[in-house]
Design a protein around this motif. Structure first.
Motif, PDB file in Angstrom:
ATOM      1  N   UNK A 179      48.915  40.735  69.988  1.00  0.00           N
ATOM      2  CA  UNK A 179      50.398  41.242  69.936  1.00  0.00           C
ATOM      3  C   UNK A 179      50.323  40.338  68.540  1.00  0.00           C
ATOM      4  N   UNK A 180      49.281  39.303  67.608  1.00  0.00           N
ATOM      5  CA  UNK A 180      49.425  38.487  66.200  1.00  0.00           C
ATOM      6  C   UNK A 180      48.733  39.116  65.636  1.00  0.00           C
ATOM      7  N   UNK A 181      49.108  39.533  64.109  1.00  0.00           N
ATOM      8  CA  UNK A 181      48.467  40.364  63.300  1.00  0.00           C
ATOM      9  C   UNK A 181      49.076  39.634  62.327  1.00  0.00           C
ATOM     10  N   UNK A 182      47.960  40.189  60.963  1.00  0.00           N
ATOM     11  CA  UNK A 182      47.419  38.741  59.977  1.00  0.00           C
ATOM     12  C   UNK A 182      48.402  40.953  59.506  1.00  0.00           C
ATOM     13  N   UNK A 183      49.157  39.864  58.591  1.00  0.00           N
ATOM     14  CA  UNK A 183      49.573  40.488  57.460  1.00  0.00           C
ATOM     15  C   UNK A 183      49.962  40.048  56.144  1.00  0.00           C
ATOM     16  N   UNK A 184      50.210  40.288  54.820  1.00  0.00           N
ATOM     17  CA  UNK A 184      50.712  40.193  53.939  1.00  0.00           C
ATOM     18  C   UNK A 184      52.248  39.798  53.316  1.00  0.00           C
ATOM     19  N   UNK A 185      52.202  38.748  52.464  1.00  0.00           N
ATOM     20  CA  UNK A 185      53.519  38.510  52.494  1.00  0.00           C
ATOM     21  C   UNK A 185      54.525  39.648  50.756  1.00  0.00           C
ATOM     22  N   UNK A 186      54.784  40.834  51.020  1.00  0.00           N
ATOM     23  CA  UNK A 186      55.045  41.399  49.641  1.00  0.00           C
ATOM     24  C   UNK A 186      55.803  40.958  48.668  1.00  0.00           C
ATOM     25  N   UNK A 187      55.400  41.239  47.573  1.00  0.00           N
ATOM     26  CA  UNK A 187      56.293  39.991  46.139  1.00  0.00           C
ATOM     27  C   UNK A 187      56.940  40.912  45.535  1.00  0.00           C
ATOM     28  N   UNK A 188      55.768  42.453  44.733  1.00  0.00           N
ATOM     29  CA  UNK A 188      55.651  43.079  43.593  1.00  0.00           C
ATOM     30  C   UNK A 188      55.783  44.557  43.319  1.00  0.00           C
ATOM     31  N   UNK A 189      56.567  45.244  42.615  1.00  0.00           N
ATOM     32  CA  UNK A 189      57.019  46.430  42.463  1.00  0.00           C
ATOM     33  C   UNK A 189      55.781  46.969  41.733  1.00  0.00           C
ATOM     34  N   UNK A 190      56.293  48.010  42.258  1.00  0.00           N
ATOM     35  CA  UNK A 190      54.674  49.485  41.002  1.00  0.00           C
ATOM     36  C   UNK A 190      54.942  48.780  39.687  1.00  0.00           C
ATOM     37  N   UNK A 191      56.489  48.853  38.937  1.00  0.00           N
ATOM     38  CA  UNK A 191      56.130  48.074  37.658  1.00  0.00           C
ATOM     39  C   UNK A 191      56.314  46.713  36.989  1.00  0.00           C
ATOM     40  N   UNK A 192      56.022  46.212  38.370  1.00  0.00           N
ATOM     41  CA  UNK A 192      55.785  44.628  38.018  1.00  0.00           C
ATOM     42  C   UNK A 192      54.079  44.991  37.820  1.00  0.00           C
ATOM     43  N   UNK A 193      53.386  45.570  38.569  1.00  0.00           N
ATOM     44  CA  UNK A 193      52.043  45.235  38.862  1.00  0.00           C
ATOM     45  C   UNK A 193      51.792  46.088  37.456  1.00  0.00           C
ATOM     46  N   UNK A 194      52.551  47.126  36.603  1.00  0.00           N
ATOM     47  CA  UNK A 194      51.717  48.172  35.975  1.00  0.00           C
ATOM     48  C   UNK A 194      52.028  46.946  34.670  1.00  0.00           C
ATOM     49  N   UNK A 195      53.247  45.952  34.267  1.00  0.00           N
ATOM     50  CA  UNK A 195      53.720  44.774  33.242  1.00  0.00           C
ATOM     51  C   UNK A 195      52.370  44.065  33.815  1.00  0.00           C
TER      52      UNK A 195
END
Length: 403
Positions: A179-195
């Protein structure tokens, strides 16, 4: 931001600070952005969280989604003894808000560790519904050092599944229950990734070496270690410039420290800045420094990596796992500025290695996108996939050696 039809009502319970600014409610920027994206998956989102009377920090943001409603509660807790003693006085109000709002909820999401989340987890153990429950533990899941007793208790409670739901954590740990899942914290939009990708293409490791710290200006976050790292590099003949972004009670002490150590011209304090102004600093940085005492997975590392900054951070919690998996930067088993400085010197002597790790960081940062996060939340909560979702994507970290 995707605004497709959504599924049911989501109740979020957290200690995310909220404030009033110019007649509107604003909240801690990183969390507000995440909840705005979560709101695209649900018809309505109610967020039970404290509303403070203090002035809002520069990083605070208003919710963009009209589907989000804040159910404000009184803040509780603090560093002083009288603040800690006031916590039980807040619990009746917290319980009343949770019990009232949960009636219409199809999914409950508790963000731990915090005083209000401790109460929420205990209430969930006694309630029959809703059946879909998701707790996020944002701190160090494998903490062994000193910490508040309530943090340790909440980990124990969640590890044993007493809230009768799922748990998402940073990193992957021995004997991790199903019941415990490894998960990533989101923080980036597609526009920020492109920038960030555009900025990283022309980035080279030159002089002065550009260092960046983003966070609270306090010793627990390692801001003092960052200043001392500049001193080490100066003594080693490496020209370096440090930008420190953030506020904190120790700011004046740190500014005086930089003067006393003779690096005031190389360490610039910018104060707290809104997210949209951080891009220029990420784009300029060769290294993002975080010599923190305790973390889960800090979003500032992901944000800086998206611009090709190489992370140099303390070897706490999931940080060593992720940086090893990404082949980017160093997780340092000490908060000694000489070790941080020496690691940077290694890159200065091998710019091709720095460029390789910079590109690896850029590639890894894509895993922390909001789009990837939404796909993973759909999978976690068993929500119907939208037509544009690629079911192969996940917000679980791509650890080397995984099957």
């Amino acid at each position: 931001m995707n605004s497709r039809p959504s599924h049911g009502h989501l109740l979020i319970i957290s200690h995310t600070p909220h404030y009033r600014r110019d007649g509107e409610i604003v909240g801690w920027g990183a969390t507000v952005r995440e909840i705005d994206y979560l709101a695209t998956l649900f018809e309505r989102v109610v967020h039970i969280a404290p509303l403070h009377a203090d002035a809002a920090p520069a990083s605070a943001l208003p919710y963009q989604s009209s589907q989000v409603r804040l159910r404000p509660v009184a803040p509780g807790g603090g560093a002083r003894l009288r603040d800690k003693l006031s916590i039980p006085l807040r619990y009746p109000g917290y319980a009343r808000a949770i019990l009232q709002e949960r009636r219409a909820a199809d999914v409950i999401h508790v963000r731990s560790p915090a005083n209000i989340s401790l109460l929420a987890l205990m209430i969930l153990a006694m309630l029959r519904g809703p059946q879909v429950r998701w707790a996020k533990y944002a701190g160090d899941w494998n903490r062994t050092g000193p910490e508040p007793w309530s943090y340790r208790f909440q980990r124990w409670w969640l590890a044993h599944g007493l809230h009768r739901g799922l748990v998402t954590v940073n990193g992957r740990w021995p004997n991790q229950a199903s019941h415990i899942r490894s998960f990533l914290n989101p923080c980036l939009t597609e526009a920020e990734l492109k920038e960030g990708a555009d900025a990283s293409r022309s980035k080279r490791l030159g002089k002065p070496v550009q260092l960046l710290f983003v966070g609270r200006l306090e010793s627990a976050k390692g801001a003092d270690v960052c200043v001392e790292t500049v001193v080490h590099l100066k003594e080693a003949g490496v020209a370096a410039r440090l930008d420190l972004i953030g506020e904190g009670e120790e700011r004046r002490v740190l500014e005086c420290k930089a003067i006393d150590l003779g690096v005031a011209e190389s360490a610039k304090f910018h104060g707290g800045l809104p997210r949209e102004r951080l891009g220029q600093f990420y784009a300029r940085a060769h290294f993002i420094l975080l010599p923190s005492e305790s973390e889960g997975w800090p979003k500032v590392l992901s944000e800086a990596m998206a611009y090709g900054a190489v992370p140099m951070a303390s070897a706490v919690s999931s940080i060593p796992q992720y940086l090893n998996a990404f082949s980017a930067g160093h997780a340092i088993n000490s908060r000694d500025p000489h070790l941080f400085g020496s690691a940077i010197e290694t890159y200065v002597g091998a710019p091709a290695l720095w460029k390789e790790h910079s590109m690896n960081a850029l590639k890894a940062a894509k895993q922390f996108s909001y789009d990837n996060y939404l796909r993973a939340v759909r999978k976690l909560l068993n929500l119907p996939l939208s037509l544009e979702c690629d079911v192969a994507d996940s917000a679980e970290p791509e650890f080397q050696g995984d099957a």
